[in-house]
Design an enzyme around this catalytic site. Structure first.
Site, mmCIF file in Angstrom:
data_model
loop_
_atom_site.group_PDB
_atom_site.id
_atom_site.type_symbol
_atom_site.label_atom_id
_atom_site.label_comp_id
_atom_site.label_asym_id
_atom_site.label_seq_id
_atom_site.Cartn_x
_atom_site.Cartn_y
_atom_site.Cartn_z
ATOM 1 N N LYS A 54 -50.224 -63.726 7.421
ATOM 2 C CA LYS A 54 -49.995 -62.499 6.642
ATOM 3 C C LYS A 54 -48.890 -62.719 5.615
ATOM 4 C CE LYS A 54 -51.606 -59.436 10.274
ATOM 5 N NZ LYS A 54 -51.291 -58.769 11.539
ATOM 6 N N GLN A 98 -46.713 -55.989 14.629
ATOM 7 C CA GLN A 98 -47.785 -56.780 15.235
ATOM 8 C C GLN A 98 -48.001 -56.368 16.693
ATOM 9 O OE1 GLN A 98 -49.717 -58.926 13.552
ATOM 10 N NE2 GLN A 98 -50.916 -59.494 15.344
ATOM 11 N N ASP A 121 -51.425 -50.321 8.593
ATOM 12 C CA ASP A 121 -52.426 -50.547 9.647
ATOM 13 C C ASP A 121 -53.318 -49.321 9.832
ATOM 14 O OD1 ASP A 121 -52.590 -53.013 10.986
ATOM 15 O OD2 ASP A 121 -50.713 -52.650 12.054
HETATM 16 N N1 GUN Z 1 -53.000 -57.414 16.485
HETATM 17 C C1 GUN Z 1 -54.288 -57.811 16.343
HETATM 18 N N2 GUN Z 1 -54.847 -57.185 15.285
HETATM 19 C C2 GUN Z 1 -53.891 -56.403 14.738
HETATM 20 C C3 GUN Z 1 -53.860 -55.546 13.607
HETATM 21 O O1 GUN Z 1 -54.845 -55.351 12.884
HETATM 22 N N3 GUN Z 1 -52.673 -54.914 13.384
HETATM 23 C C4 GUN Z 1 -51.582 -55.100 14.163
HETATM 24 N N4 GUN Z 1 -50.471 -54.427 13.859
HETATM 25 N N5 GUN Z 1 -51.581 -55.904 15.221
HETATM 26 C C5 GUN Z 1 -52.728 -56.557 15.493
#
Ligand code: GUN
Length: 300
Positions: A54, A98, A121
């Protein structure tokens, strides 16, 4: 008839290009550099890989990346204090915590402490409610990526029968809302659904998001249907050598590709779209925060 392969990797590259174009314009015309803050608590190896990816892609499209790595014993109070700081930092337009979080932290509480306008998100309860009532919101990245690919392939989705397999808050439920927003007739199937093969067999669009390797066989799929496989499952691959593994989706690709009209592969389908949509949401958040027109084609 062999299915058309929907190339998520290539599509994600076009989304990132669009995002980079908007970022360049925001910098040149408005002196704004969109910023994404990613918070990682603990040392989960998969999460570390995602967070690194990311951060790298955020910088590649010209945005600022702020990484906050906290140790696994971080208290809830300290995490909430960091989120409060990020909520009030004008250089931060998007915040992502995350998941999963270590067990001693309350995920709902943490997610709902993020300012909804920075919740890239789309997990905050306000954004869930806005999406569910058809109002402007931040949309969860994976379902947004699926919607973009479906719109690109079909144009209008109006009147199509869509079956979403899986009812998670991250994919299944928001996906169903988005398809409803595009005037599909939507069914959400799950582990208690009766006669799943019959339900799937009625679908013009199948979204598989259950996290069970190859659980949907091709024989369930209606001839010509579009299949979007959200699953990313690592399984043993003894044919590649001892101890080797490979990634498969929730759909048995080989048999489904023989019946579907179009299908996303795993890897290289939905996966790359998720981070691309995170970048898209961040640029959208930066525009909204500054009262500027939103980029076209990057939101629901
Ligand atoms: N962990 C796995 N997929 C995601 C996601 O799309 N967003 C977040 N914040 N954590 C994750």
């Amino acid at each position: 008839m062999a299915a058309n392969i929907i190339d998520g990797k290539a599509f994600a590259a076009t989304v990132r290009e669009k995002v980079a174009g908007h970022v360049a314009r925001l910098k040149a015309d408005n002196d704004i550099t969109p910023g994404l803050a990613v918070v990682l608590v603990g040392e989960d190896p998969a999460s570390q890989v995602y967070v690194r990816s990311k951060g790298k892609q955020t910088v590649e499209v010209g945005m600022n990346s702020f990484e906050h790595k906290l140790d696994s014993g971080t208290s809830e109070a300290d995490l909430l204090a960091l989120i409060d700081t990020l909520n009030n930092d004008p250089a931060v337009h998007g915040i992502l915590v995350q998941l999963p979080l270590p067990k001693h932290l309350n995920e709902d509480l943490v997610i709902n402490s993020i300012a909804p306008s920075k919740d890239v998100d789309g997990f905050h309860i306000s954004n869930v409610g806005l999406l569910g009532t058809g109002q402007k919101s931040m949309v969860p990245c994976t379902p947004l990526g699926c919607l973009m690919m479906l719109r690109d392939y079909h144009g209008s989705l109006s009147g199509m029968n869509a079956v979403v397999i899986g009812r998670s808050n991250i994919v299944g439920k928001p996906m169903a809302q988005l398809l409803l927003g595009d005037s599909c007739t939507v069914t959400i199937a799950h582990s208690r659904t009766k006669d799943l093969p019959e339900v799937v067999g009625r679908a013009d669009i199948v979204i598989a998001a259950v996290g069970r390797p190859e659980m949907v066989p091709g024989e369930w799929i209606k001839e010509g249907a579009t299949v979007i496989d959200v699953g990313i499952n690592r399984i043993d691959a003894p044919e590649k050598g001892e101890g080797k593994t490979r990634l498969v989706g929730d759909v048995d690709f080989a048999s489904a590709a023989g019946r579907a009209g179009a299908i996303t592969p795993v890897p290289g389908g939905v996966g790359p779209m998720t981070i691309a949509c995170l970048l898209a949401n961040t640029v959208t958040a930066a525009c909204r925060a500054n009262g500027l027109e939103e980029p076209e084609g990057l939101t629901a």
